[in-house]
Every structure is written in structure tokens, then in C-alpha cells.
Design a protein around this motif. Structure first.
Motif, PDB file in Angstrom:
ATOM      1  N   VAL A   1       0.878  -1.218   0.056  1.00 19.66           N
ATOM      2  CA  VAL A   1      -0.173  -0.051   0.177  1.00 19.66           C
ATOM      3  C   VAL A   1       1.006   1.149   0.078  1.00 19.66           C
ATOM      4  CG1 VAL A   1      -1.933   1.363   1.166  1.00 19.66           C
ATOM      5  CG2 VAL A   1      -1.937  -1.129   1.146  1.00 19.66           C
TER       6      VAL A   1
ATOM      7  N   TYR B   1      -2.555   6.643  -2.949  1.00 20.45           N
ATOM      8  CA  TYR B   1      -3.208   5.150  -3.092  1.00 20.45           C
ATOM      9  C   TYR B   1      -3.307   4.450  -4.334  1.00 20.45           C
ATOM     10  CZ  TYR B   1      -5.396   8.656   0.073  1.00 20.45           C
ATOM     11  OH  TYR B   1      -5.342   9.754   0.859  1.00 20.45           O
TER      12      TYR B   1
ATOM     13  N   GLN C   1      -8.116   5.461   1.344  1.00 20.71           N
ATOM     14  CA  GLN C   1      -7.186   4.730   1.977  1.00 20.71           C
ATOM     15  C   GLN C   1      -7.742   3.351   2.217  1.00 20.71           C
ATOM     16  OE1 GLN C   1      -4.033   3.564   2.055  1.00 20.71           O
ATOM     17  NE2 GLN C   1      -3.406   5.777   2.564  1.00 20.71           N
TER      18      GLN C   1
ATOM     19  N   LEU D   1       3.197  -1.507   3.981  1.00 19.32           N
ATOM     20  CA  LEU D   1       2.667  -0.124   3.878  1.00 19.32           C
ATOM     21  C   LEU D   1       3.479   0.854   4.084  1.00 19.32           C
ATOM     22  CD1 LEU D   1       0.104  -0.976   6.917  1.00 19.32           C
ATOM     23  CD2 LEU D   1      -0.234  -1.291   4.451  1.00 19.32           C
TER      24      LEU D   1
ATOM     25  N   PRO E   1       1.240   5.158   4.908  1.00 19.40           N
ATOM     26  CA  PRO E   1      -0.084   5.182   4.248  1.00 19.40           C
ATOM     27  C   PRO E   1      -1.069   6.141   4.832  1.00 19.40           C
ATOM     28  CG  PRO E   1       0.046   3.392   6.051  1.00 19.40           C
ATOM     29  CD  PRO E   1       1.500   4.163   5.655  1.00 19.40           C
TER      30      PRO E   1
END
Lengths: 368, 366
Positions: free
Chosen positions: B83, B87, B143, B160, B163
Motif C-alpha cells: 500500500v 493510494y 485509504q 505499508l 499510508p
């Protein structure tokens, strides 16, 4: 240094009302912060003050002078933006000198030198004066950018999220420095941020905006302790204020029924008196800050049962996340407080810190 | 029982041209752990994550995922979910189509896809917005959709990269709680990159603190906070971070401080410690956290005097900024303690919380 006054200012973009009857009265030498989420109208307000946007109706005064007739240059404001564009082919010194060499300000070489050095000293960038921008870190660039705005001694500083592109750590340092510089120069400052900690930490006064409307204006302490409505209460403070649905149960001694009968919290005589005066008894929200909830290991009268979800260690304090029905409640404790996951605990609400809101209008009704 | 690690880096080095982005990184992450890579911009945290994902190839060292060396495996074969900060959702697809995309690409059965997407969507509480396209969603929802898309393939490892950093502060706290809650529920091995120490402290099982391409310390949040190995870690963690004042040991259990030679009385325990490691002649650095200093409004030999510059009232507490010459000391106080600007106060450190560092090596001496 002038005052900045906005009276009933409306600004529309097509059908969208960006500023809806804004009233502001910013005092001479004040550090005034506009805080709110994206789309609140903060930046539009700044642009209106700077002259980059024209208002559709209302008044804008600098001191007693109508500022709407003044061009941006005549308004003598300096803008500090989120990301800085320094001239890449110029040294830091040349970048700082640049505004003073403009035809409007044409200063003597000596004056330019002394001003640049004074500003460099204020911002702790003296050792960087001969460097090129590409040899600077993000924080150093932002310092130079701020320097370029203050070097020509404008009447008003307008700052649009000047720290938000920086690392958290650097932000914390620079916010104090900026505040210090402003208090030395005493230049009237309008500062925009979406970060409520920054707003609280920097502002003499803070205006909380949402969707083009000012919800509250006050000192940091006032907006924190006496929020005017649910929006302000939820926006200011980290972690957020906890909200529980609430109604007043009348009787010999009134009590608060929280979360549809989950718990009855009895009230002291002092609080009961205030509550009796309310015209509305149902459809309320009780708001309480994470530091105003006491955690107990034993059951007790007026204590709400909760299950521990998890604990966050922040070093100087802990935040404990608790599950109550569908809701997550957060409480702030001393760093030595420990709990186990899934453990049952009982919560006591400090009544002098409870705030009741009307769920429908969002308005605050009473403060403990 | 021998517990195999889920991710293992052995002596990994990654260069960009002449710049060493990550230097000799050694790291083991257990199955089900949530580990945070923390540090300032340019410290190598994102590069390390990208090496694990296979988006960058290190020049030296080995990377293992689930005991398999993956240096030569392409990203797609590493079984990682990624992630990004932005996004990277497909704008023309609904939230449902975005989330189901990886499963459709892997040619799963339609009924399976629907079941899996709904499961993740419910977990993330986005089951009501699945028909909307990204342009109709808030930052927090976007998100969540990005997270759902990574979760739906049930990767061995969940990566991530900052994020939450594009979210407004108010959603950030909520999203952080959600990520932690989901982690507790599904227990996927997770690496989370951030520059925000609050975020790291809040969600990590362990924090890997990095600076200038090197791992400084790997420990649980509470432990790192109270036992930082060096001045960098001590200052980076904490809001505000640890204060430092240069000092040297003097006669009669005192420290001579770099604040114009001010003298601070200290207890014998600290003196013994310093002597035991033979640093009694060295130039030292006293470290003390803002919450471990009390303010006194009259002279105190166990404190040092400084001038109040700015008091930041941030709600549940105040940060009182003190200055003396070039030294700045920050003190966390109760919200009702409001010294005046320009006032002289005595900063009285809690003797048990004073830490001593070697000024040259920046390491704590014990």
C-alpha cells in the motif's frame, strides 16, 4: 502593524460558497490561526486578505482602511507557502536579497546586507548563506523560504501550511521557532493549518472553520475546554474527545443515561442544578476528553464497564483503547498504567469535564 | 520450538549511484508481527521496504521471505501486498472493482471473489461504499479501499509505505486505530513505514529506528523510548524528544553544564556510573525527557536556571520552552502551569531519569 477585519465576507466559486459570512477581527501584532479540515475555507480566507481573490460581498479592512480597493502589492503582505520554490540558480544569500532588490523596495547595498544577515541569524541559517538550494535539506529550504518572506518587513504575514510538507520532528522544532520570530517582530500574522496541535501550540487565538463557516474563535485553551459545538469538540484534541449518546433522567436527583441505558451516571448537586435548567432532556451527546476518564479495576456506582482493545505507549503517556458496544473509547493515562488485552475495566467520568451537546444542532449546552 | 522468521535481511546494502541508501541492514521479523520502520526523510526506510517488495534490488546481502531467498524473485512472486502513500487506485473503477482487481487478475471464481471482497470490506467498514468511484470518496475511505485491495489477496507480508501521511490529521488518528485493530484481528505480518514517531509508538510491536541508511535500534516502543541506544534515537522518539545539555563531571557530585558553566547537583548513583565506565574526564551529554523535568520558581541546587521563551498550550498539557544562550530545553507540564515569557525558572530534572551520553560517539554510557 494594522489590524485585519473581515465583516460578513462571502466568497463564491460558481455555485459553491467557499466563505459564508465570515467575521474576523485580528488584532495588531497577533498570531492568529485558521484551523480546519480540507475544504474549510482557510486558504480562501488568506487569499482574500492578500488580494489574490476578490470577495463577493462584505468588508475587508486593514486598520480603518478599506483594503478591497488595494492591489495585492499595495497591501504589503508576505505570503509563506507550503512548498517553497527558491531560485535554483541563486545562492541562499541571493534568494534572500531578491525581494529587497525589487523596484518597489530598492534598498541600499548596506541595508540589504544587514537585513539579510539579521534574518539569517533569526532563522539559524547563517552558515548556509553561500550554498545553492539543491544542497539544502527540506527543513533548511523552508527556513530560507520563510526568510525571504520576512526580510522585507511586510505589514502582515500570511502563512499557508508552511510546515506541513516537513517531517513530524522538524515541524515540531520549526513551529516554536516561527512563533519566536513572530513574537520578536510583532508582525500581525494569519496562519493556516489543518493540524490542530500546531494551531493550539502557535496561536494567540484560533478560529475553527468547517465548510466555509467559522464555528468558534478563542484562545487555544478556550476552544479546547469550552468548545462551542460538536465539530470543534471533535476537531480539537488528540486523541479526539469521546462522545456518548445521552439523556437526562429526572427524579429526586437527576442522572445521565448514557448509550441507551448502558449506565446511569449520578450527578453532584452542583451539576444537577445546571442540568435541571435544560429545556432539552433527550437527544443529547455527552462529550468527555480522554484525560478526564479515570480507569478502575473494580465495579462501582456510575462506572461504565469496558473491554480493553489495545494500549498505545507514547512514552510520556499511554492511550488505552476500549470497546463499548460498537464504540471505541480512548482514555489517556499515566505512562506506568498497564492493562491486558480483553481485560474488563470500569470507567469513571470526571463530571466537571463533561460537556453536553444537542445532537440535532450540535451546539454545546452546558459545561461541567 | 524453533520459530522461523517471516522476513529476514542479512547484511543488505542498497546504493543509488554513489549514495548508500541502506547500509548493512540486518533484521528479522517474526510471523504475525507489526514492525514499523521509523526515521527522517532519506534515512533508508522506504528503500528497505522496496527491497523487500522487490521494487529495488540490493547490491549486497540476502532477503528471505518465509525462509525462501527472494533476491532474484520478481515482486509478483514474493507474495507481498503493498500500500502506497498515494493510494494508486484505478479512477475509472468502483471501489468494488478496485478491491477485486488482484483476484480477477489471478482468475479466481466470481463467487469466491465476491465473498472475499465482502469479507474485507466489512472488516474495514467500507461495505456501504463499494459502488462508488474514487473521485466520490473521502481520503479516509480511499485509504481503506487501498488497504482492502492489498488485504484481499491474503499476502504473506503486508507492506505499508506511509499510508496515512496524505490524510488530514483528524482522519489519521482514526485510520491508525483501524489499522492496529485489523492487525490484531487478522494477525498478518506487517511492515509499516513512517516518519511520525507518534504513529510508530502507537501501532508497532517493534520499531526499527533508522538514520542515514543505518538501523539504529530495534525494540518494542516502550523499551526504545526508555532505553534509547544513542542520542539520535533518544531525540527522535518522543514529542518533544529528549533534551540534551553538554556537561562534564566536577567535584562534590556536580555536573558543570554547558549553560555558561552552571553547576547542577546530582546524586551519587550517577557519579558512580560515570566513573565506572571511565568517562569522568570526558565531555558528556546529559539527556533528560521533557516530562522528567519539574519547574521551580525559586532557586534549586538540583536544577538550573533558564528563561521562559514560549509556552505552547496543547490541551492536556503544556510545552514550556526554556532558553539559555543557544540551549533550548523543553518541559512538559500540567496545563495549569503557565510561566510568563521572560521569567527565570529552575528546571529540576528527576535524578532517576537523567541519562548520560558520550558526546563523541553519541552513545549512551551505562
Amino acid at each position: 502593524m494594522p489590524t485585519i477585519v473581515l465583516k460578513n465576507v462571502v466568497k463564491k466559486f460558481g455555485k459553491i460558497v467557499a466563505l459564508n459570512e465570515i467575521d474576523l477581527d485580528i488584532k495588531e501584532g497577533e498570531f492568529f490561526v485558521l484551523v480546519g479540515p480540507t475544504g474549510a475555507g482557510k486558504t480562501t480566507t488568506l487569499r482574500v486578505v492578500s488580494g489574490l481573490e476578490k470577495i463577493d460581498s462584505g468588508e475587508l479592512l486593514f486598520g480603518k482602511e478599506d483594503a478591497t480597493a488595494l492591489s495585492p502589492a499595495e497591501r504589503d503582505v508576505a505570503f509563506v507557502y507550503q512548498s517553497f520554490s527558491l531560485y535554483p540558480q541563486m545562492t541562499v544569500r541571493k534568494n534572500l536579497e531578491f525581494p529587497l532588490r525589487s523596484p518597489m523596495y530598492r534598498e541600499s547595498g548596506e541595508e540589504i546586507n544587514s537585513r539579510v544577515e539579521h534574518v539569517a541569524d533569526l532563522l539559524h541559517i547563517t552558515p548556509l548563506l553561500d550554498r545553492m538550494p539543491d544542497a539544502l535539506s527540506g527543513g533548511e529550504m523552508q527556513r530560507v523560504g520563510i526568510g525571504r518572506a520576512i526580510v522585507r518587513k511586510p505589514q502582515i504575514f500570511l502563512m499557508d501550511e508552511p510546515l506541513s510538507d516537513l517531517d513530524a520532528k522538524l515541524r515540531e522544532e520549526l513551529r516554536v521557532e516561527l512563533r519566536q520570530i513572530q513574537s520578536d517582530l510583532k508582525t500581525t500574522t494569519l496562519y493556516v493549518t489543518h493540524d490542530q496541535v500546531e494551531a493550539m501550540s502557535m496561536g494567540d487565538r484560533v478560529a475553527v472553520l468547517n465548510e466555509g463557516v467559522i464555528h468558534q474563535i478563542g484562545t487555544p485553551k478556550e476552544v479546547y475546554r469550552k468548545p462551542s459545538d460538536l465539530f470543534v469538540a471533535g476537531f480539537i484534541g488528540n486523541p479526539k474527545m469521546n462522545f456518548l449518546s445521552c439523556k437526562i433522567v429526572e427524579g429526586a436527583s437527576p442522572a445521565l443515561d448514557l448509550e441507551k441505558g448502558l449506565i446511569h451516571v449520578s450527578l453532584s448537586e452542583k451539576m444537577a442544578k445546571k442540568v435541571r435548567g435544560f429545556s432539552k432532556k433527550e437527544g443529547l451527546i455527552m462529550g468527555i476528553r480522554p484525560e478526564a476518564i479515570i480507569l478502575h479495576r473494580e465495579k462501582g456506582k456510575s462506572r461504565l464497564e469496558a473491554a480493553v482493545l489495545f494500549l498505545e505507549h507514547f512514552g510520556s503517556m499511554n492511550i488505552i483503547n476500549l470497546q463499548i458496544g460498537e464504540k471505541i473509547l480512548k482514555i489517556r493515562t499515566h505512562p506506568t498504567q498497564t492493562v491486558k488485552q480483553k481485560e474488563k475495566v470500569w470507567l469513571e467520568f470526571e463530571e466537571e469535564h463533561m460537556i453536553l451537546f444537542d445532537e440535532e444542532t450540535g451546539k454545546s449546552l452546558a459545561i461541567g | 520450538m524453533y520459530i522461523m522468521s517471516m522476513i529476514r535481511l542479512i547484511n543488505m546494502t542498497k546504493r543509488f549511484g554513489k549514495t548508500v541508501a541502506v547500509k548493512n541492514a540486518d533484521l528479522e521479523i517474526e510471523k504475525g508481527e507489526l514492525v514499523v520502520f521509523l526515521g527522517p526523510s532519506g534515512c533508508g526506510k522506504t528503500t528497505t521496504l522496496r527491497c523487500i517488495a522487490g521494487l529495488e534490488n540490493p547490491e549486497e546481502g540476502e532477503i528471505y521471505i518465509d525462509n525462501e531467498m527472494v533476491n532474484d524473485l520478481p515482486t509478483l512472486d514474493r507474495d507481498v501486498g503493498f500500500v502506497f502513500q498515494h493510494y494508486a487506485l484505478f479512477p475509472h473503477m468502483s471501489a468494488y472493482q478496485n478491491i477485486s482487481f488482484p483476484l480477477r487478475a489471478m482468475k479466481h471464481k466470481k463467487s469466491d471473489i465476491e465473498r472475499e471482497v465482502m469479507k474485507v470490506a466489512e472488516l474495514l467498514r467500507i461495505d456501504k461504499i463499494l459502488q462508488f468511484k474514487p473521485s466520490h470518496l473521502s481520503g479516509g475511505d480511499l485509504q481503506s479501499v487501498a488497504l482492502a485491495r492489498a488485504l484481499v489477496i491474503k499476502p504473506k507480508v503486508f507492506l505499508l509505505d506511509e499510508p496515512l501521511s496524505t490524510l488530514d490529521a483528524e482522519f489519521r488518528e482514526e485510520a491508525r486505530t483501524m489499522i492496529k485493530k485489523i492487525h490484531l484481528e487478522i494477525g498478518a505480518t506487517t511492515i509499516y513505514v513512517t516518519h511520525d514517531q507518534m504513529e510508530a509508538m502507537a501501532i508497532a510491536d517493534r520499531i526499527v529506528t533508522m538514520n542515514l541508511g543505518e538501523i539504529q535500534q530495534i525494540d518494542a516502543p516502550e523499551y526504545v523510548y526508555h532505553n534509547p541506544v544513542n542520542m539520535f534515537v533518544a531525540n527522535f522518539l518522543g514529542s518533544p524528544g529528549m533534551n540534551f545539555i553538554d556537561c562534564s563531571l566536577e567535584e562534590n557530585n556536580t555536573l558543570k553544564l554547558g549553560l555558561d558553566g552552571k553547576i547542577l547537583q546530582i546524586n551519587e548513583k550517577i557519579v558512580k556510573k560515570i566513573k565506572a565506565v571511565g568517562e569522568d574526564k570526558a565531555v558528556l551529554m546529559m539527556g533528560i525527557r521533557p516530562e522528567d523535568i519539574k519547574l521551580s520558581f525559586k532557586k534549586d541546587v538540583y536544577g538550573f536556571d533558564m528563561k521562559v521563551t514560549i509556552v505552547e498550550e496543547i490541551g492536556p498539557e503544556n510545552i514550556v520552552n526554556l532558553r539559555s544562550g543557544d540551549h533550548v530545553v523543553k518541559v512538559l507540564t500540567d496545563p495549569d502551569i503557565l510561566p510568563k515569557t521572560g521569567e527565570t525558572v529552575w528546571a529540576v530534572p528527576d535524578q532517576d531519569k537523567i541519562r548520560i551520553f558520550d558526546q563523541q560517539t553519541k552513545k549512551e554510557i551505562l
